[in-house]
Each structure stands twice: as structure tokens, then as C-alpha cells.
Design an enzyme around this catalytic site. Structure first.
Site, PDB file in Angstrom:
ATOM      1  N   LYS A  25       0.898  -1.203   0.048  1.00  0.00           N
ATOM      2  CA  LYS A  25       0.105   0.017   0.047  1.00  0.00           C
ATOM      3  C   LYS A  25       0.954   1.000  -0.042  1.00  0.00           C
ATOM      4  O   LYS A  25       1.707   1.500   0.960  1.00  0.00           O
ATOM      5  CB  LYS A  25      -0.902   0.041   0.966  1.00  0.00           C
ATOM      6  CG  LYS A  25      -1.762   1.423   1.459  1.00  0.00           C
ATOM      7  CD  LYS A  25      -2.485   1.322   2.760  1.00  0.00           C
ATOM      8  CE  LYS A  25      -3.112   2.629   3.038  1.00  0.00           C
ATOM      9  NZ  LYS A  25      -4.057   2.750   4.315  1.00  0.00           N
ATOM     10  N   ASP A  39      -2.432  10.307   3.828  1.00  0.00           N
ATOM     11  CA  ASP A  39      -3.783   9.733   3.873  1.00  0.00           C
ATOM     12  C   ASP A  39      -4.567  11.003   4.899  1.00  0.00           C
ATOM     13  O   ASP A  39      -4.569  10.969   6.090  1.00  0.00           O
ATOM     14  CB  ASP A  39      -3.876   8.422   4.590  1.00  0.00           C
ATOM     15  CG  ASP A  39      -5.263   7.818   4.693  1.00  0.00           C
ATOM     16  OD1 ASP A  39      -6.169   8.675   4.360  1.00  0.00           O
ATOM     17  OD2 ASP A  39      -5.702   7.101   5.721  1.00  0.00           O
ATOM     18  N   LYS A  56      -9.897  13.042   8.555  1.00  0.00           N
ATOM     19  CA  LYS A  56      -9.068  12.562   9.972  1.00  0.00           C
ATOM     20  C   LYS A  56      -9.110  13.815  10.839  1.00  0.00           C
ATOM     21  O   LYS A  56      -8.914  14.951  10.267  1.00  0.00           O
ATOM     22  CB  LYS A  56      -7.767  12.134   9.522  1.00  0.00           C
ATOM     23  CG  LYS A  56      -7.734  10.651   8.989  1.00  0.00           C
ATOM     24  CD  LYS A  56      -6.469   9.862   8.747  1.00  0.00           C
ATOM     25  CE  LYS A  56      -6.174   8.710   8.237  1.00  0.00           C
ATOM     26  NZ  LYS A  56      -6.897   7.758   9.104  1.00  0.00           N
ATOM     27  N   ASP A  84       1.910   6.205   5.480  1.00  0.00           N
ATOM     28  CA  ASP A  84       0.670   5.297   4.879  1.00  0.00           C
ATOM     29  C   ASP A  84       1.144   4.578   3.453  1.00  0.00           C
ATOM     30  O   ASP A  84       0.377   4.097   3.120  1.00  0.00           O
ATOM     31  CB  ASP A  84      -0.465   6.148   4.792  1.00  0.00           C
ATOM     32  CG  ASP A  84      -1.753   5.286   5.097  1.00  0.00           C
ATOM     33  OD1 ASP A  84      -1.642   4.275   5.532  1.00  0.00           O
ATOM     34  OD2 ASP A  84      -3.083   5.722   4.495  1.00  0.00           O
ATOM     35  N   ASP A  96     -11.872   7.356   4.041  1.00  0.00           N
ATOM     36  CA  ASP A  96     -10.834   6.760   4.836  1.00  0.00           C
ATOM     37  C   ASP A  96     -10.531   5.381   4.580  1.00  0.00           C
ATOM     38  O   ASP A  96      -9.337   5.078   5.257  1.00  0.00           O
ATOM     39  CB  ASP A  96     -10.990   7.319   6.093  1.00  0.00           C
ATOM     40  CG  ASP A  96      -9.576   7.505   6.760  1.00  0.00           C
ATOM     41  OD1 ASP A  96      -8.363   7.661   6.480  1.00  0.00           O
ATOM     42  OD2 ASP A  96      -9.557   7.694   8.232  1.00  0.00           O
ATOM     43  N   GLU A 132      -9.382   3.910   2.320  1.00  0.00           N
ATOM     44  CA  GLU A 132      -8.884   3.967   1.118  1.00  0.00           C
ATOM     45  C   GLU A 132      -7.772   2.912   0.667  1.00  0.00           C
ATOM     46  O   GLU A 132      -7.409   2.613  -0.586  1.00  0.00           O
ATOM     47  CB  GLU A 132      -8.211   5.530   0.709  1.00  0.00           C
ATOM     48  CG  GLU A 132      -6.675   5.641   1.176  1.00  0.00           C
ATOM     49  CD  GLU A 132      -6.437   5.360   2.741  1.00  0.00           C
ATOM     50  OE1 GLU A 132      -7.591   5.470   3.474  1.00  0.00           O
ATOM     51  OE2 GLU A 132      -5.590   5.175   3.018  1.00  0.00           O
ATOM     52  N   ARG A 168      -7.444  -0.276   1.370  1.00  0.00           N
ATOM     53  CA  ARG A 168      -8.190  -1.581   0.549  1.00  0.00           C
ATOM     54  C   ARG A 168      -8.401  -1.302  -0.912  1.00  0.00           C
ATOM     55  O   ARG A 168      -8.285  -2.227  -1.568  1.00  0.00           O
ATOM     56  CB  ARG A 168      -9.203  -1.982   1.264  1.00  0.00           C
ATOM     57  CG  ARG A 168     -10.256  -1.196   1.537  1.00  0.00           C
ATOM     58  CD  ARG A 168     -11.202  -1.401   2.683  1.00  0.00           C
ATOM     59  NE  ARG A 168     -10.505  -0.992   3.842  1.00  0.00           N
ATOM     60  CZ  ARG A 168     -11.301  -1.174   5.179  1.00  0.00           C
ATOM     61  NH1 ARG A 168     -12.523  -1.581   5.148  1.00  0.00           N
ATOM     62  NH2 ARG A 168     -10.545  -0.689   6.397  1.00  0.00           N
TER      63      ARG A 168
HETATM   64  N1  BES Z   1      -4.078   4.738   6.860  1.00  0.00           N
HETATM   65  C1  BES Z   1      -5.115   4.330   7.911  1.00  0.00           C
HETATM   66  C2  BES Z   1      -4.701   3.297   9.055  1.00  0.00           C
HETATM   67  C3  BES Z   1      -3.651   3.573  10.015  1.00  0.00           C
HETATM   68  C4  BES Z   1      -4.175   4.101  11.472  1.00  0.00           C
HETATM   69  C5  BES Z   1      -2.454   3.468   9.792  1.00  0.00           C
HETATM   70  C6  BES Z   1      -3.013   4.208  12.155  1.00  0.00           C
HETATM   71  C7  BES Z   1      -1.417   3.745  10.655  1.00  0.00           C
HETATM   72  C8  BES Z   1      -1.717   4.253  11.842  1.00  0.00           C
HETATM   73  C9  BES Z   1      -6.213   3.900   6.889  1.00  0.00           C
HETATM   74  O1  BES Z   1      -6.357   4.232   5.744  1.00  0.00           O
HETATM   75  C10 BES Z   1      -7.498   4.139   7.783  1.00  0.00           C
HETATM   76  O2  BES Z   1      -7.711   5.231   7.574  1.00  0.00           O
HETATM   77  N2  BES Z   1      -8.003   3.313   8.195  1.00  0.00           N
HETATM   78  C11 BES Z   1      -9.475   3.316   8.976  1.00  0.00           C
HETATM   79  C12 BES Z   1     -10.559   2.466   8.405  1.00  0.00           C
HETATM   80  C13 BES Z   1     -11.897   2.635   8.788  1.00  0.00           C
HETATM   81  C14 BES Z   1     -12.456   3.877   8.058  1.00  0.00           C
HETATM   82  C15 BES Z   1     -12.639   1.516   8.491  1.00  0.00           C
HETATM   83  C16 BES Z   1      -9.318   3.286  10.541  1.00  0.00           C
HETATM   84  O3  BES Z   1      -8.447   2.551  10.961  1.00  0.00           O
HETATM   85  O4  BES Z   1      -9.742   3.898  11.179  1.00  0.00           O
HETATM   86 ZN    ZN Z   2      -4.453   4.844   4.839  1.00  0.00          ZN
HETATM   87 MN    MN Z   3      -7.304   6.104   5.560  1.00  0.00          MN
END
Ligand code: BES
Ligand code: ZN
Ligand code: MN
Length: 490
Positions: free
Chosen positions: A257, A262, A269, A280, A339, A341, A343
């Protein structure tokens, strides 16, 4: 850094510092010292034993004790590093101890440092230790005018030769990954990430293919294109290829990824969570680092490395909640949260790996905060469609001293992402089980190919330094990927 065997003993080697080790030992002082420490102890009239007895040397893993100007010792500084319980020595511990010694020593300018620890360690332990020394010397202070870490010009290493040479290659790969992660998001975006990877590939004989936005459209990568629509930076898909095996030999695919920043998109966020989101793209950076090492080690295997690169922003044309994107393999996806994104970026990248004839796939992604909730900051989550392949990856990680743990893939998690308007949604119903619903999403894009997903949201980026590594990108799982590729050839 020049890395060579030591020319003499710990007593006679003329370096700015020599490093020796001490194991924990119930029976008292001297016996806990390793061979080189015993030599120095004898030459200096028992300076180490006396310091130990006075409480100035500790044997816990990574504790360091600097001793200056010992009589009859050529080097002006002897650093005694704690190695823990001898019966518990493994690659991870070797790395922590040697990394901690290196990080301490790199706190000031030193031209030549000689390590005499681990002369009896296995090649694997040595490899990890050397790699950790290189990583311990390099900080995240890329843009500080006054650096906190000063890599040595010369590293002398008394232990296993082969381990030393491989460790150097691994350490440089880990530092490449760390550097890419530590670069700020105004410097690293899809185009500049690709440029860095091209430069690396040219230096070690990997072939490179890059899909720009036009090619991505032709190749039906609707999910990568959807994510990047809110950004002024166009997306890329990077394909690195190492053809070390025969024409008919199986292909291992490493998929990363690469969301270079992000913001969360319209599902924005909060600042506190956004602050570190340059990390990210750590999955993509891990793949690039591993590919460099695989090429330089000339592993006799066929490996392709793929990185899906995009920036998740919220410009006027940003993808919206309710949008439906069509992935490369035809699966349609309802967007319920912009968010989620990573996947989406991985969907097209995994499908591309399958189309390229991957026989087995590993993907790495800073995919979910939920994985960090489940396993903590230091442990990566493993999810799979094939237990045997997952066991192979897990065993490789164990040999490298990298911590990961399996999470379940029950069909129930998959039900949570079934769509109403499209085939699937990009998030589950509630927030519970988020690491697994994300993995179930990814599973839609690998067909029947044996696949392991490694969620590195926790271990890929250190918010606080460890004794053996500065804060920021950690390079976690570069070595595991290389180890998997090595085992693949046997
Ligand atoms: N890049 C984030 C996940 C992340 C969180 C990476 C903390 C490193 C540290 C990912 O894209 C994300 O935002 N995931 C969301 C998913 C949710 C919207 C289902 C999350 O983990 O809150
Ligand atoms: Zn992300
Ligand atoms: Mn995200």
C-alpha cells in the site's frame, strides 16, 4: 559505510570505539562477559569486572556502559552492551542489543567502530545484528541541519563473514525503506516515489514498469483512480521485477500500500490522527526495500514487487460517499468511508499481481487502526486465505525476530461488507473487527492465489524511539520478505 572484518583483537584494534557484550549470569560477574569482553577485562587488570561489581555494567538487552581510557586497550572507548540471558539469544535480541550500541555510538561523530559481540552467533543472528547496527546509526532527522545521528565511516565486525555481508545488504534495504517513510509528504508523492524506486532499480538490475493515470484507466484500475481523484498528485502503479529463477519457476508477488498521504478524504481525519499519515506508504516502501535486497543478494527466485501509489485528499473532484468504483477484476465497490482508501488502492494492485501470474502473494499495508487496537504497536497482524502459506511467512518472520500474529478470517467478517448498490462496500457495519473486515475486502481481489496480508499499521512507524532505533519509519518486515524469498528458492 565501509564494513570489513576486524584486523585484530578487541584489545589491539585501533578504532574510536570497540563494542563487547555481557550476558546475564546468576553466578556472578566475570563469567557473563563474552570472549572479547574477557580479553579486555584481563588486559585492563579487571576493569570490567570491577565496574560490573560496582553496578556500572548491566546485562539486560540493550543496556550500554561506556568505559573510557582502559589501560592496555588500544581503543579509547569500550562500550559494554547487555545481551540478556544467553539461552534466550535469537535474531531479534541480537538486533536490539547491537542496534542499541550503534545508536548510542552514533550520537557523536566516530569514524571507526569495531564490534566484537556475537562472535559465536549464527549467520542469521549476525545478519540481523549487522543490519540493526546500520539502522541504529541512521536517524529520522533528514532535514535537520544539525544531525542527531552520525553514521560511522567504517564498521569493523569480528563475527560470521557471510552474516556480515548479508547483514550489510539488509541494513541498507531497511534504511532505504525507513528513509522513504521518513521523507515528508511534500517530498514523497506517487511520482517522486516512483523516481526513487527507479533509481534504486537501476542500481541493482531490477526491471521497472510504471503505469501512469492514462495506463491505469486502460488497465481498468478504477479504485486507485477513484482514491486519487481528490489530489493534485496523479497516481501510479509501480512494478519491479527480479528474474533470478528459471523461466518456468514460480513467482512470488510482494504488494504494498502506497498512500503517500492519507488525509482521510471527505471522511476527514482529525489533526492528531493525520499528523503521521506520511507513513501510509510504508507497505510500498517495505516492498521497495525488500526488492533491493533480493536483487543485491541475487536470490535464485522470481519475485515481482508491486506498489499502488496514490494520495488521499479532498479536492473538488474527490471521490464521495456513495460513489461506486469498479476494480480491475470487475468487482464493484460502494464507498461508505473515504478513509478506508488503502484497501481500494490494494484491490487493483492485488488484481494486477494475480494477472501477472503470481503463484503466491504477500501484501503489506498500514491498513487499519483496528489492528493496532488488537495487537498493539509492536506486532503486525497476519490474515490469509491459505494457512500453510501463512505458516511459511510466520516462520520466516520468527527467524528474523519480527513480531506478527494471526487474526481470524471467519466468513462472518465477509458478510459485513456485502453491498446493497454494488457488490461490496469499502467498510464493515460497525467498527468492531476492523482489521479482519478489511482483510476480507482484500480477499475479493486475489482469486484463489495463496495470499497473506500483513497489517503493519503498528510496527512500521515508531511514534517514540526505541533504544535500538530512532522514531519514525522502522523498516519492519523488510527482512521477513527477503527471508521468505530466500526460503522460496530452497
Ligand atoms: N491509514 C489508515 C490506517 C492507519 C491508522 C495507519 C493508524 C497507521 C496508523 C487507514 O487508511 C484508515 O484510515 N483506516 C481506517 C479504516 C476505517 C475508516 C474503516 C481506520 O483504521 O480508522
Ligand atoms: Zn490509509
Ligand atoms: Mn485512511
Amino acid at each position: 559505510m565501509q564494513i570489513s572484518p576486524t584486523p585484530g583483537s578487541a584489545v589491539t584494534t585501533e578504532a574510536d570505539a570497540v563494542v563487547v557484550g555481557v550476558y546475564e549470569n546468576d553466578e556472578g560477574a566475570a563469567a557473563g562477559f563474552d570472549a572479547a569482553a574477557q580479553l579486555i577485562d584481563a588486559a585492563s587488570g579487571g576493569a570490567l569486572t570491577k565496574t560490573f561489581q560496582a553496578g556500572g555494567i548491566k546485562a539486560e538487552v540493550g543496556e550500554v556502559a561506556p568505559l573510557w581510557a582502559l589501560p592496555s586497550v588500544a581503543a579509547p572507548l569500550v562500550l559494554v552492551v547487555g545481551l540478556g540471558d544467553k539461552s534466550e539469544m535469537n535474531a531479534g535480541v541480537a538486533g536490539q542489543a547491537c542496534g542499541a550500541a550503534a545508536r548510542w555510538l552514533a550520537g557523536a561523530e566516530r569514524s571507526c567502530v569495531a564490534f566484537f559481540v556475537g562472535e559465536d552467533w549464527s549467520p542469521e543472528q549476525t545478519e540481523k545484528a549487522v543490519s540493526a547496527v546500520l539502522a541504529g546509526c541512521v536517524g529520522a532527522d533528514l532535514y535537520r541541519r544539525e544531525k542527531k545521528r552520525h553514521p560511522f565511516k567504517t564498521l569493523l565486525w569480528s563475527g560470521d563473514d557471510e552474516g556480515r555481508q548479508r547483514g550489510a545488504i539488509l541494513g541498507e534495504a531497511v534504511n532505504l525503506t525507513r528513509c522513504l517513510v521518513n521523507e515528508p509528504p511534500n517530498k514523497i508523492y506517487p511520482i517522486s516515489f516512483v523516481e526513487r524506486a527507479e533509481k534504486m532499480a537501476a542500481g541493482c538490475g531490477l526491471s521497472v514498469e510504471v503505469w501512469d493515470e492514462k495506463r491505469l484507466a486502460e488497465e481498468k484500475c478504477g479504485c486507485i483512480l477513484g482514491v486519487s481523484r481528490g489530489s493534485s498528485q496523479p497516481p501510479r502503479l509501480l512494478i519491479l521485477e527480479h528474474k533470478g529463477g528459471g523461466k518456468d519457476a514460480p513467482t512470488l508477488a510482494l504488494v504494498g500500500k502506497g498512500v503517500t498521504f492519507d488525509s482521510g478524504g471527505l471522511s476527514l481525519k482529525p489533526s492528531e490522527s493525520m499528523k503521521t499519515m506520511k507513513c501510509d506508504m510504508a507497505g510500498a516502501a517495505t516492498v521497495v526495500g525488500a526488492m533491493q535486497a533480493i536483487a543485491r543478494l541475487k536470490l535464485p527466485v522470481n519475485v515481482i514487487g508491486l506498489a499502488g501509489l496514490a494520495e488521499n485528499m479532498l479536492g473538488a473532484d474527490a471521490y464521495k460517499l456513495g460513489d461506486v468504483l469498479t476494480a480491475r477484476n470487475g468487482v464493484t465497490v460502494e464507498i461508505h468511508n473515504t478513509d478506508a482508501e488503502g484497501r481500494l488502492v490494494l484491490a487493483d494492485t492485488l488484481a494486477t499481481a494475480v494477472d501477472r501470474g503470481a503463484d503466491k502473494i504477500i501484501d503489506l499495508a498500514t491498513l487499519t487502526g483496528a489492528c493496532v487496537v488488537a495487537l498493539g504497536l509492536d506486532v503486525a497482524g497476519l490474515m490469509t486465505n491459505n494457512e500453510a502459506w501463512c505458516d511459511d511467512v510466520s516462520a520466516a518472520a520468527k527467524r528474523c525476530g519480527e513480531a506478527c500474529w494471526p487474526l481470524p478470517m471467519f466468513p462472518e467478517f465477509g458478510k459485513q461488507i456485502r453491498g446493497e448498490v454494488a457488490d461490496i462496500k469499502n467498510v464493515g457495519e460497525g467498527r468492531w473487527g476492523g482489521a479482519m473486515t478489511a482483510a476480507k475486502f482484500l480477499e475479493e481481489f486475489v482469486d484463489e492465489t495463496p495470499w497473506v496480508h500483513i497489517d503493519i499499521a503498528g510496527p512500521s512507524f515508531l511514534e517514540k524511539p526505541k533504544p535500538w532505533l530512532d522514531g519514525g519509519g522502522s523498516g519492519a518486515f523488510v527482512q521477513t520478505l527477503v527471508e521468505v524469498a530466500r526460503a522460496w528458492g530452497t
